[in-house]
Design a protein around this motif. Structure first.
Motif, PDB file in Angstrom:
ATOM      1  N   ARG A   7      30.529 -25.973 -39.213  1.00 45.63           N
ATOM      2  CA  ARG A   7      31.018 -27.279 -39.652  1.00 45.63           C
ATOM      3  C   ARG A   7      31.639 -27.977 -38.449  1.00 45.63           C
ATOM      4  O   ARG A   7      32.412 -27.389 -37.707  1.00 45.63           O
ATOM      5  CB  ARG A   7      32.053 -27.133 -40.765  1.00 45.63           C
ATOM      6  N   CYS A   8      31.269 -29.243 -38.304  1.00 48.14           N
ATOM      7  CA  CYS A   8      31.779 -30.024 -37.186  1.00 48.14           C
ATOM      8  C   CYS A   8      33.255 -30.311 -37.410  1.00 48.14           C
ATOM      9  O   CYS A   8      33.655 -30.789 -38.478  1.00 48.14           O
ATOM     10  CB  CYS A   8      31.000 -31.338 -37.104  1.00 48.14           C
ATOM     11  N   THR A   9      34.057 -30.007 -36.406  1.00 50.07           N
ATOM     12  CA  THR A   9      35.490 -30.252 -36.592  1.00 50.07           C
ATOM     13  C   THR A   9      35.829 -31.729 -36.434  1.00 50.07           C
ATOM     14  O   THR A   9      36.921 -32.158 -36.753  1.00 50.07           O
ATOM     15  CB  THR A   9      36.311 -29.444 -35.579  1.00 50.07           C
ATOM     16  N   TRP A  10      34.868 -32.512 -35.940  1.00 50.81           N
ATOM     17  CA  TRP A  10      35.112 -33.948 -35.759  1.00 50.81           C
ATOM     18  C   TRP A  10      34.824 -34.729 -37.028  1.00 50.81           C
ATOM     19  O   TRP A  10      35.650 -35.498 -37.490  1.00 50.81           O
ATOM     20  CB  TRP A  10      34.253 -34.493 -34.624  1.00 50.81           C
ATOM     21  N   CYS A  11      33.637 -34.543 -37.569  1.00 50.70           N
ATOM     22  CA  CYS A  11      33.253 -35.390 -38.706  1.00 50.70           C
ATOM     23  C   CYS A  11      33.054 -34.583 -39.982  1.00 50.70           C
ATOM     24  O   CYS A  11      32.792 -35.142 -41.037  1.00 50.70           O
ATOM     25  CB  CYS A  11      32.006 -36.197 -38.382  1.00 50.70           C
ATOM     26  N   GLY A  12      33.150 -33.263 -39.895  1.00 51.39           N
ATOM     27  CA  GLY A  12      33.077 -32.456 -41.104  1.00 51.39           C
ATOM     28  C   GLY A  12      31.678 -32.149 -41.586  1.00 51.39           C
ATOM     29  O   GLY A  12      31.502 -31.539 -42.640  1.00 51.39           O
ATOM     30  N   LEU A  49      23.642 -26.207 -32.406  1.00 54.96           N
ATOM     31  CA  LEU A  49      24.628 -26.138 -31.333  1.00 54.96           C
ATOM     32  C   LEU A  49      25.412 -27.434 -31.224  1.00 54.96           C
ATOM     33  O   LEU A  49      26.509 -27.462 -30.686  1.00 54.96           O
ATOM     34  CB  LEU A  49      23.947 -25.848 -29.990  1.00 54.96           C
ATOM     35  N   LEU A  50      24.782 -28.510 -31.732  1.00 52.20           N
ATOM     36  CA  LEU A  50      25.445 -29.802 -31.694  1.00 52.20           C
ATOM     37  C   LEU A  50      25.432 -30.408 -33.093  1.00 52.20           C
ATOM     38  O   LEU A  50      24.497 -30.202 -33.862  1.00 52.20           O
ATOM     39  CB  LEU A  50      24.729 -30.765 -30.747  1.00 52.20           C
ATOM     40  N   CYS A  51      26.453 -31.152 -33.399  1.00 47.50           N
ATOM     41  CA  CYS A  51      26.488 -31.836 -34.680  1.00 47.50           C
ATOM     42  C   CYS A  51      25.400 -32.901 -34.709  1.00 47.50           C
ATOM     43  O   CYS A  51      25.308 -33.722 -33.799  1.00 47.50           O
ATOM     44  CB  CYS A  51      27.856 -32.477 -34.883  1.00 47.50           C
ATOM     45  N   PRO A  52      24.538 -32.896 -35.743  1.00 45.66           N
ATOM     46  CA  PRO A  52      23.453 -33.886 -35.797  1.00 45.66           C
ATOM     47  C   PRO A  52      23.973 -35.293 -36.061  1.00 45.66           C
ATOM     48  O   PRO A  52      23.251 -36.265 -35.869  1.00 45.66           O
ATOM     49  CB  PRO A  52      22.593 -33.401 -36.971  1.00 45.66           C
ATOM     50  N   VAL A  53      25.191 -35.410 -36.501  1.00 50.92           N
ATOM     51  CA  VAL A  53      25.720 -36.734 -36.839  1.00 50.92           C
ATOM     52  C   VAL A  53      26.457 -37.357 -35.661  1.00 50.92           C
ATOM     53  O   VAL A  53      26.177 -38.482 -35.257  1.00 50.92           O
ATOM     54  CB  VAL A  53      26.661 -36.647 -38.062  1.00 50.92           C
ATOM     55  N   CYS A  54      27.395 -36.609 -35.085  1.00 52.96           N
ATOM     56  CA  CYS A  54      28.218 -37.212 -34.030  1.00 52.96           C
ATOM     57  C   CYS A  54      27.973 -36.553 -32.675  1.00 52.96           C
ATOM     58  O   CYS A  54      28.632 -36.898 -31.701  1.00 52.96           O
ATOM     59  CB  CYS A  54      29.697 -37.148 -34.404  1.00 52.96           C
ATOM     60  N   GLN A  55      27.037 -35.597 -32.632  1.00 57.71           N
ATOM     61  CA  GLN A  55      26.719 -34.895 -31.388  1.00 57.71           C
ATOM     62  C   GLN A  55      27.881 -34.065 -30.868  1.00 57.71           C
ATOM     63  O   GLN A  55      27.879 -33.634 -29.727  1.00 57.71           O
ATOM     64  CB  GLN A  55      26.282 -35.878 -30.282  1.00 57.71           C
ATOM     65  N   GLY A  56      28.876 -33.884 -31.687  1.00 52.49           N
ATOM     66  CA  GLY A  56      30.010 -33.070 -31.268  1.00 52.49           C
ATOM     67  C   GLY A  56      29.599 -31.621 -31.091  1.00 52.49           C
ATOM     68  O   GLY A  56      28.685 -31.133 -31.753  1.00 52.49           O
ATOM     69  N   SER A  57      30.242 -30.936 -30.202  1.00 52.88           N
ATOM     70  CA  SER A  57      29.914 -29.531 -29.974  1.00 52.88           C
ATOM     71  C   SER A  57      31.054 -28.634 -30.427  1.00 52.88           C
ATOM     72  O   SER A  57      31.037 -27.433 -30.204  1.00 52.88           O
ATOM     73  CB  SER A  57      29.617 -29.293 -28.498  1.00 52.88           C
ATOM     74  N   ASP A  58      32.042 -29.239 -31.051  1.00 46.65           N
ATOM     75  CA  ASP A  58      33.190 -28.468 -31.497  1.00 46.65           C
ATOM     76  C   ASP A  58      32.950 -28.043 -32.946  1.00 46.65           C
ATOM     77  O   ASP A  58      33.304 -28.733 -33.885  1.00 46.65           O
ATOM     78  CB  ASP A  58      34.456 -29.331 -31.373  1.00 46.65           C
ATOM     79  N   LEU A  59      32.315 -26.892 -33.102  1.00 41.02           N
ATOM     80  CA  LEU A  59      31.913 -26.442 -34.430  1.00 41.02           C
ATOM     81  C   LEU A  59      32.682 -25.190 -34.801  1.00 41.02           C
ATOM     82  O   LEU A  59      32.949 -24.348 -33.958  1.00 41.02           O
ATOM     83  CB  LEU A  59      30.420 -26.133 -34.446  1.00 41.02           C
ATOM     84  N   ARG A  60      32.996 -25.081 -36.062  1.00 41.53           N
ATOM     85  CA  ARG A  60      33.615 -23.836 -36.490  1.00 41.53           C
ATOM     86  C   ARG A  60      32.734 -23.186 -37.554  1.00 41.53           C
ATOM     87  O   ARG A  60      32.019 -23.856 -38.290  1.00 41.53           O
ATOM     88  CB  ARG A  60      35.033 -24.079 -37.003  1.00 41.53           C
ATOM     89  N   THR A  61      32.787 -21.884 -37.585  1.00 48.13           N
ATOM     90  CA  THR A  61      31.932 -21.134 -38.493  1.00 48.13           C
ATOM     91  C   THR A  61      32.625 -20.956 -39.833  1.00 48.13           C
ATOM     92  O   THR A  61      33.796 -20.598 -39.895  1.00 48.13           O
ATOM     93  CB  THR A  61      31.614 -19.757 -37.882  1.00 48.13           C
ATOM     94  N   GLU A  62      31.884 -21.236 -40.884  1.00 50.05           N
ATOM     95  CA  GLU A  62      32.413 -21.023 -42.224  1.00 50.05           C
ATOM     96  C   GLU A  62      31.414 -20.189 -43.021  1.00 50.05           C
ATOM     97  O   GLU A  62      30.266 -20.034 -42.636  1.00 50.05           O
ATOM     98  CB  GLU A  62      32.655 -22.362 -42.938  1.00 50.05           C
ATOM     99  N   ARG A  63      31.904 -19.697 -44.152  1.00 51.04           N
ATOM    100  CA  ARG A  63      31.083 -18.827 -44.969  1.00 51.04           C
ATOM    101  C   ARG A  63      30.683 -19.574 -46.236  1.00 51.04           C
ATOM    102  O   ARG A  63      31.536 -20.121 -46.927  1.00 51.04           O
ATOM    103  CB  ARG A  63      31.908 -17.587 -45.312  1.00 51.04           C
ATOM    104  N   SER A  64      29.405 -19.593 -46.516  1.00 47.54           N
ATOM    105  CA  SER A  64      28.916 -20.323 -47.678  1.00 47.54           C
ATOM    106  C   SER A  64      29.202 -19.566 -48.971  1.00 47.54           C
ATOM    107  O   SER A  64      29.202 -18.341 -48.996  1.00 47.54           O
ATOM    108  CB  SER A  64      27.419 -20.552 -47.534  1.00 47.54           C
TER     109      SER A  64
END
Ligand SMILES: [Zn+2]
Length: 138
Positions: free
Chosen positions: A35-40, A47-62
């Motif tokens: 999940r992108c920590t910038w836009c959620g 590796l990159l957020c498809p929406v904001c291109q952010g690379s600050d991602l955190r791993t969550e469990r579905s």
């Protein structure tokens, strides 16, 4: 004359130390996503957020529940026929996997639940139908 000062037991020290994730028994059978920590935005294997291109991602469990978005049959008319489906998970990301059951019995909109996170043969997630666990296919 006694003058008892109230005995106020100190709260047990260390109660805030917290227990680090007791890791439920099924932890390995879960899909992890980013999940992108910038836009959620939730995404899968990116590796990159498809929406904001952010690379600050955190791993969550579905939670492991989702809806079939698309389903196709591979090796139709062979004993190896199976479906390949795109599952939109409740968290908002899309995963490619297989839904158990007769290949022609899977339709867009069917609700599914994760059965196995990694199929031992193909390493893909396997789902099972939630709403109609069994239609008379005998
Ligand atoms: Zn983003």
């Amino acid at each position: 004359m006694y003058h008892h000062s109230a005995i106020a037991p100190h709260p047990a020290a260390g109660s805030a130390a917290g227990v680090l994730d007791p890791a439920p028994a099924d932890a390995r059978d879960a899909i992890l996503f980013q999940r992108c920590t910038w836009c959620g935005t939730a995404m899968y294997h990116r590796l990159l957020c498809p929406v904001c291109q952010g690379s600050d991602l955190r791993t969550e469990r579905s939670e492991g529940v989702g809806t079939v978005r698309h389903s196709t049959i591979v090796h139709r008319n062979t004993p190896a026929a199976r479906n390949v489906s795109l599952i939109e998970m409740a968290e908002g990301f899309v995963v490619r996997g297989r839904v158990m059951g007769p290949p022609i019995g899977i339709h867009s909109g069917d609700r599914v639940r994760l059965s196995t996170a990694k199929d031992p043969v193909r390493g893909e997630p396997v789902f099972q139908l939630v709403d109609e666990p069994y239609r008379a296919w005998t």
